[in-house]
Design a protein around this motif. Structure first.
Motif, PDB file in Angstrom:
ATOM      1  N   VAL A  64       0.833  -1.197   0.000  1.00 31.26           N
ATOM      2  CA  VAL A  64       0.000   0.000   0.000  1.00 31.26           C
ATOM      3  C   VAL A  64       0.871   1.253   0.000  1.00 31.26           C
ATOM      4  O   VAL A  64       0.598   2.205  -0.733  1.00 31.26           O
ATOM      5  CB  VAL A  64      -0.982  -0.002   1.193  1.00 31.26           C
ATOM      6  CG1 VAL A  64      -1.692   1.340   1.320  1.00 31.26           C
ATOM      7  CG2 VAL A  64      -1.996  -1.132   1.041  1.00 31.26           C
ATOM      8  N   ALA A  65       1.929   1.250   0.780  1.00 32.75           N
ATOM      9  CA  ALA A  65       2.822   2.408   0.831  1.00 32.75           C
ATOM     10  C   ALA A  65       3.430   2.693  -0.541  1.00 32.75           C
ATOM     11  O   ALA A  65       3.501   3.848  -0.966  1.00 32.75           O
ATOM     12  CB  ALA A  65       3.931   2.183   1.860  1.00 32.75           C
ATOM     13  N   GLU A  66       3.838   1.643  -1.220  1.00 35.82           N
ATOM     14  CA  GLU A  66       4.422   1.824  -2.560  1.00 35.82           C
ATOM     15  C   GLU A  66       3.384   2.390  -3.526  1.00 35.82           C
ATOM     16  O   GLU A  66       3.661   3.327  -4.268  1.00 35.82           O
ATOM     17  CB  GLU A  66       4.936   0.481  -3.079  1.00 35.82           C
ATOM     18  CG  GLU A  66       5.576   0.576  -4.449  1.00 35.82           C
ATOM     19  CD  GLU A  66       6.060  -0.773  -4.940  1.00 35.82           C
ATOM     20  OE1 GLU A  66       5.880  -1.046  -6.143  1.00 35.82           O
ATOM     21  OE2 GLU A  66       6.598  -1.562  -4.137  1.00 35.82           O
ATOM     22  N   PRO A  72       6.163   3.475   4.522  1.00 37.41           N
ATOM     23  CA  PRO A  72       5.407   2.429   5.222  1.00 37.41           C
ATOM     24  C   PRO A  72       4.918   2.858   6.605  1.00 37.41           C
ATOM     25  O   PRO A  72       3.832   2.443   7.026  1.00 37.41           O
ATOM     26  CB  PRO A  72       6.406   1.270   5.313  1.00 37.41           C
ATOM     27  CG  PRO A  72       7.289   1.455   4.124  1.00 37.41           C
ATOM     28  CD  PRO A  72       7.421   2.955   3.979  1.00 37.41           C
ATOM     29  N   ILE A  73       5.667   3.705   7.301  1.00 32.87           N
ATOM     30  CA  ILE A  73       5.238   4.147   8.632  1.00 32.87           C
ATOM     31  C   ILE A  73       3.907   4.890   8.549  1.00 32.87           C
ATOM     32  O   ILE A  73       3.080   4.798   9.460  1.00 32.87           O
ATOM     33  CB  ILE A  73       6.321   5.000   9.344  1.00 32.87           C
ATOM     34  CG1 ILE A  73       5.926   5.280  10.797  1.00 32.87           C
ATOM     35  CG2 ILE A  73       6.572   6.295   8.614  1.00 32.87           C
ATOM     36  CD1 ILE A  73       5.857   4.078  11.675  1.00 32.87           C
ATOM     37  N   ASN A  74       3.674   5.615   7.443  1.00 31.78           N
ATOM     38  CA  ASN A  74       2.404   6.319   7.281  1.00 31.78           C
ATOM     39  C   ASN A  74       1.237   5.344   7.189  1.00 31.78           C
ATOM     40  O   ASN A  74       0.152   5.600   7.720  1.00 31.78           O
ATOM     41  CB  ASN A  74       2.429   7.220   6.050  1.00 31.78           C
ATOM     42  CG  ASN A  74       3.509   8.272   6.114  1.00 31.78           C
ATOM     43  OD1 ASN A  74       4.318   8.387   5.196  1.00 31.78           O
ATOM     44  ND2 ASN A  74       3.553   9.039   7.188  1.00 31.78           N
ATOM     45  N   THR A  80      -2.739   0.846  12.647  1.00 33.95           N
ATOM     46  CA  THR A  80      -2.800   0.740  14.106  1.00 33.95           C
ATOM     47  C   THR A  80      -3.841   1.694  14.712  1.00 33.95           C
ATOM     48  O   THR A  80      -4.305   1.462  15.820  1.00 33.95           O
ATOM     49  CB  THR A  80      -1.428   0.985  14.757  1.00 33.95           C
ATOM     50  OG1 THR A  80      -0.934   2.261  14.380  1.00 33.95           O
ATOM     51  CG2 THR A  80      -0.443  -0.103  14.340  1.00 33.95           C
ATOM     52  N   PHE A  81      -4.213   2.743  13.970  1.00 31.90           N
ATOM     53  CA  PHE A  81      -5.220   3.664  14.463  1.00 31.90           C
ATOM     54  C   PHE A  81      -6.606   3.054  14.322  1.00 31.90           C
ATOM     55  O   PHE A  81      -7.442   3.131  15.210  1.00 31.90           O
ATOM     56  CB  PHE A  81      -5.151   5.002  13.732  1.00 31.90           C
ATOM     57  CG  PHE A  81      -6.150   6.015  14.226  1.00 31.90           C
ATOM     58  CD1 PHE A  81      -5.907   6.702  15.398  1.00 31.90           C
ATOM     59  CD2 PHE A  81      -7.323   6.245  13.539  1.00 31.90           C
ATOM     60  CE1 PHE A  81      -6.829   7.636  15.877  1.00 31.90           C
ATOM     61  CE2 PHE A  81      -8.250   7.172  14.000  1.00 31.90           C
ATOM     62  CZ  PHE A  81      -8.004   7.869  15.168  1.00 31.90           C
TER      63      PHE A  81
END
Length: 82
Positions: A64-66, A72-74, A80-81
């Motif tokens: 998804v980050a790519e 990836p932290i975003n 996690t939220f």
């Protein structure tokens, strides 16, 4: 003794999966709905991954980050939220 990061407790380590070509095509259709920024497609892309594989793995976060062109932290923050 160190305590692991809370974020890591929520990530399922799973075997690497092959991403079907049709899933990549669906992702591009989702991204096309957000012309002002690919980042806005992050939640729908996470939903696409979860629908396909049943859970969000570390590989899913990176995929998804790519696609969303973010770190990836975003994506991990979103996972996690919610």
């Amino acid at each position: 003794m160190t305590t692991p990061s809370l974020a890591h407790e929520h990530i399922i380590e799973a075997p690497h999966v092959e991403i079907p070509a049709e899933m990549d095509a669906q992702a591009e259709k989702i991204i096309a709905r957000y012309p002002d920024g690919r980042r806005s497609a992050s939640m729908p892309l996470l939903y696409l991954w979860q629908e396909a594989f049943g859970f969000i793995s570390n590989q899913g976060i990176h995929w998804v980050a790519e696609k969303a062109q973010v770190r990836p932290i975003n994506i991990l923050e979103l996972v996690t939220f919610y």
